[in-house]
Write a protein that holds these residues in place. Structure first.
Motif, PDB file in Angstrom:
ATOM      1  N   TRP A  18       0.874  -1.161   0.000  1.00 28.57           N
ATOM      2  CA  TRP A  18       0.000   0.000   0.000  1.00 28.57           C
ATOM      3  C   TRP A  18       0.921   1.223   0.000  1.00 28.57           C
ATOM      4  CZ3 TRP A  18      -4.723  -0.749   3.766  1.00 28.57           C
ATOM      5  CH2 TRP A  18      -5.305  -2.001   3.536  1.00 28.57           C
ATOM      6  N   LEU A  19       1.096   1.842  -1.149  1.00 28.01           N
ATOM      7  CA  LEU A  19       2.107   2.876  -1.306  1.00 28.01           C
ATOM      8  C   LEU A  19       1.697   4.214  -0.703  1.00 28.01           C
ATOM      9  CD1 LEU A  19       3.047   1.916  -4.943  1.00 28.01           C
ATOM     10  CD2 LEU A  19       4.433   1.519  -2.907  1.00 28.01           C
TER      11      LEU A  19
ATOM     12  N   ALA B  75       7.801   7.160  -2.612  1.00 25.18           N
ATOM     13  CA  ALA B  75       8.390   6.357  -3.686  1.00 25.18           C
ATOM     14  C   ALA B  75       7.906   6.854  -5.039  1.00 25.18           C
ATOM     15  CB  ALA B  75       8.033   4.892  -3.501  1.00 25.18           C
ATOM     16  N   ALA B  76       8.802   6.891  -6.002  1.00 26.41           N
ATOM     17  CA  ALA B  76       8.465   7.228  -7.381  1.00 26.41           C
ATOM     18  C   ALA B  76       8.345   5.947  -8.189  1.00 26.41           C
ATOM     19  CB  ALA B  76       9.532   8.138  -7.981  1.00 26.41           C
ATOM     20  N   VAL B  77       7.782   6.059  -9.378  1.00 20.57           N
ATOM     21  CA  VAL B  77       7.595   4.865 -10.199  1.00 20.57           C
ATOM     22  C   VAL B  77       8.937   4.213 -10.531  1.00 20.57           C
ATOM     23  CG1 VAL B  77       7.617   6.054 -12.423  1.00 20.57           C
ATOM     24  CG2 VAL B  77       6.255   3.957 -12.135  1.00 20.57           C
TER      25      VAL B  77
ATOM     26  N   PHE C  42       8.717  -4.416 -11.473  1.00 21.28           N
ATOM     27  CA  PHE C  42       8.249  -4.565 -12.854  1.00 21.28           C
ATOM     28  C   PHE C  42       9.077  -5.613 -13.592  1.00 21.28           C
ATOM     29  CE2 PHE C  42       7.285   0.231 -12.500  1.00 21.28           C
ATOM     30  CZ  PHE C  42       6.087  -0.030 -11.846  1.00 21.28           C
ATOM     31  N   ALA C  43      10.375  -5.608 -13.331  1.00 24.60           N
ATOM     32  CA  ALA C  43      11.252  -6.582 -13.988  1.00 24.60           C
ATOM     33  C   ALA C  43      11.031  -7.984 -13.434  1.00 24.60           C
ATOM     34  CB  ALA C  43      12.709  -6.167 -13.824  1.00 24.60           C
TER      35      ALA C  43
ATOM     36  N   ALA D 213       0.166   1.952 -13.605  1.00 22.65           N
ATOM     37  CA  ALA D 213      -0.572   1.234 -14.638  1.00 22.65           C
ATOM     38  C   ALA D 213       0.128   1.344 -15.989  1.00 22.65           C
ATOM     39  CB  ALA D 213      -1.996   1.780 -14.738  1.00 22.65           C
ATOM     40  N   GLU D 214       0.636   2.521 -16.298  1.00 23.09           N
ATOM     41  CA  GLU D 214       1.355   2.712 -17.557  1.00 23.09           C
ATOM     42  C   GLU D 214       2.607   1.846 -17.606  1.00 23.09           C
ATOM     43  OE1 GLU D 214       1.983   6.903 -17.610  1.00 23.09           O
ATOM     44  OE2 GLU D 214      -0.160   7.368 -17.828  1.00 23.09           O
ATOM     45  N   ALA D 215       3.326   1.758 -16.499  1.00 26.05           N
ATOM     46  CA  ALA D 215       4.526   0.920 -16.446  1.00 26.05           C
ATOM     47  C   ALA D 215       4.175  -0.556 -16.581  1.00 26.05           C
ATOM     48  CB  ALA D 215       5.290   1.173 -15.153  1.00 26.05           C
TER      49      ALA D 215
END
Length: 320
Positions: free
Chosen positions: A185-186, A195-197, A204-205, A227-229
């Motif tokens: 829960w960010l 935190a940034a994306v 993600f990796a 969501a974009e990432a």
């Protein structure tokens, strides 16, 4: 605030509240390994410290067989962190060989708002219990999580109104080869969620989490960017559940997500509590539900924008 969707169970076990010091044990206690034991004291001006309650617990229950412990309120949780709680648990590690699950901070808003719960460094719990399979933590004020290696942990959850970037980076740098379920829960910058994306790129990796099947990056004010990432994140291809709920997801983020890699292999996509239009919500369903994906996206979950002096305000589900 409750443990998961079913507050009667945790770690596959029914929850049993261990009596507080002024409560008589009127019924025979259940078998030590048949329940998840919840141990708590009064959060305000209590007559007993949590460590004393735990000591009573170790005398009343065969702790060699205990499988799951839920730590409720400790004394003055809005002022004191759980360092002594963690020390008491770690000090009993040799006597609790069967322990597989720990929840630190099962504290509701009447006891202490989530962003006011004082926390501490929680990795000593992983060091103390190398066989632990599930760790959940609520609250993030003072929380730290330096990178660790743990070979057995399968589920890791941090519930917060604002998760510090140091914690996010510590988790991302950890070696957790057995981890299947990660739930973060960010939160928002107002409550310490800085935190940034880019800090989420290791998730993600997915290379450091080879067994990950359930990924929740939610309750975030940067939900669109996440969501974009995710639209091109390598980890998505092996997920069963993707959870981007509880944040400020808008049509922009959801459109990017749908335009990216296929999501039809998922068992579940959770987007509840969002700011999507009816048209976009329908498009998500029409794209995924025919393929058998469970989409958590009910119309009543969509929140309305709030506008004041030309500024649009959107809020995550859990903040203070």
């Amino acid at each position: 605030m409750t443990i998961g969707d079913d507050q009667q169970h945790w770690h596959g076990l029914p929850i049993r509240e261990f009596p507080q010091f002024d409560e008589k044990i009127t019924d025979e206690l259940p078998a030590a390994d048949s329940v998840a034991w919840r141990i708590a004291v009064n959060a305000y001006d209590g007559d007993e410290q949590w460590e004393s309650a735990f000591a009573r617990f170790t005398e009343a229950v065969d702790i060699a067989r205990v499988r799951a412990i839920i730590v409720g309120a400790w004394s003055d949780v809005y002022e004191n962190g759980p360092e002594e709680v963690i020390a008491a648990l770690a000090g009993a590690k040799e006597r609790m060989p069967a322990l597989r699950a720990l929840f630190l901070g099962d504290i509701d808003s009447e006891e202490c708002e989530i962003s006011w719960i004082k926390q501490a460094c929680v990795t000593p719990l992983l060091d103390a219990f190398p066989e632990l399979e599930e760790l959940a933590v609520r609250g993030s004020d003072g929380l730290t999580f330096p990178a660790v290696r743990h070979g057995r942990l399968r589920s890791l959850t941090f519930e917060s109104g604002g998760l510090p970037v140091g914690v996010v980076r510590g988790i991302a740098a950890s070696d957790l080869p057995a981890l299947e379920h990660l739930d973060l829960w960010l939160g928002t910058s107002e409550y310490g969620g800085d935190a940034a994306v880019t800090d989420l790129e290791p998730f993600f990796a997915g290379t450091r989490l080879p067994r990950l099947r359930y990924l929740a990056l939610r309750n975030s004010e940067i939900q669109d960017e996440i969501a974009e990432a995710m639209a091109s994140a390598p980890v998505v291809a092996r997920l069963e559940v993707l959870d981007l709920s509880m944040g400020v997801l808008t049509d922009e983020g959801a459109t990017a997500l749908l335009a990216g890699q296929p999501l039809t292999h998922l068992k579940k996509l959770d987007l509840h509590h969002n700011f999507l239009s009816e048209a976009l919500s329908a498009r998500v369903r029409e794209t995924l539900e025919p393929a058998g994906v469970e989409v958590c996206l009910d119309p009543e979950d969509a929140d309305d924008d709030e506008e004041e002096d030309g500024t649009v305000w959107r809020y995550v589900a859990v903040g203070e």
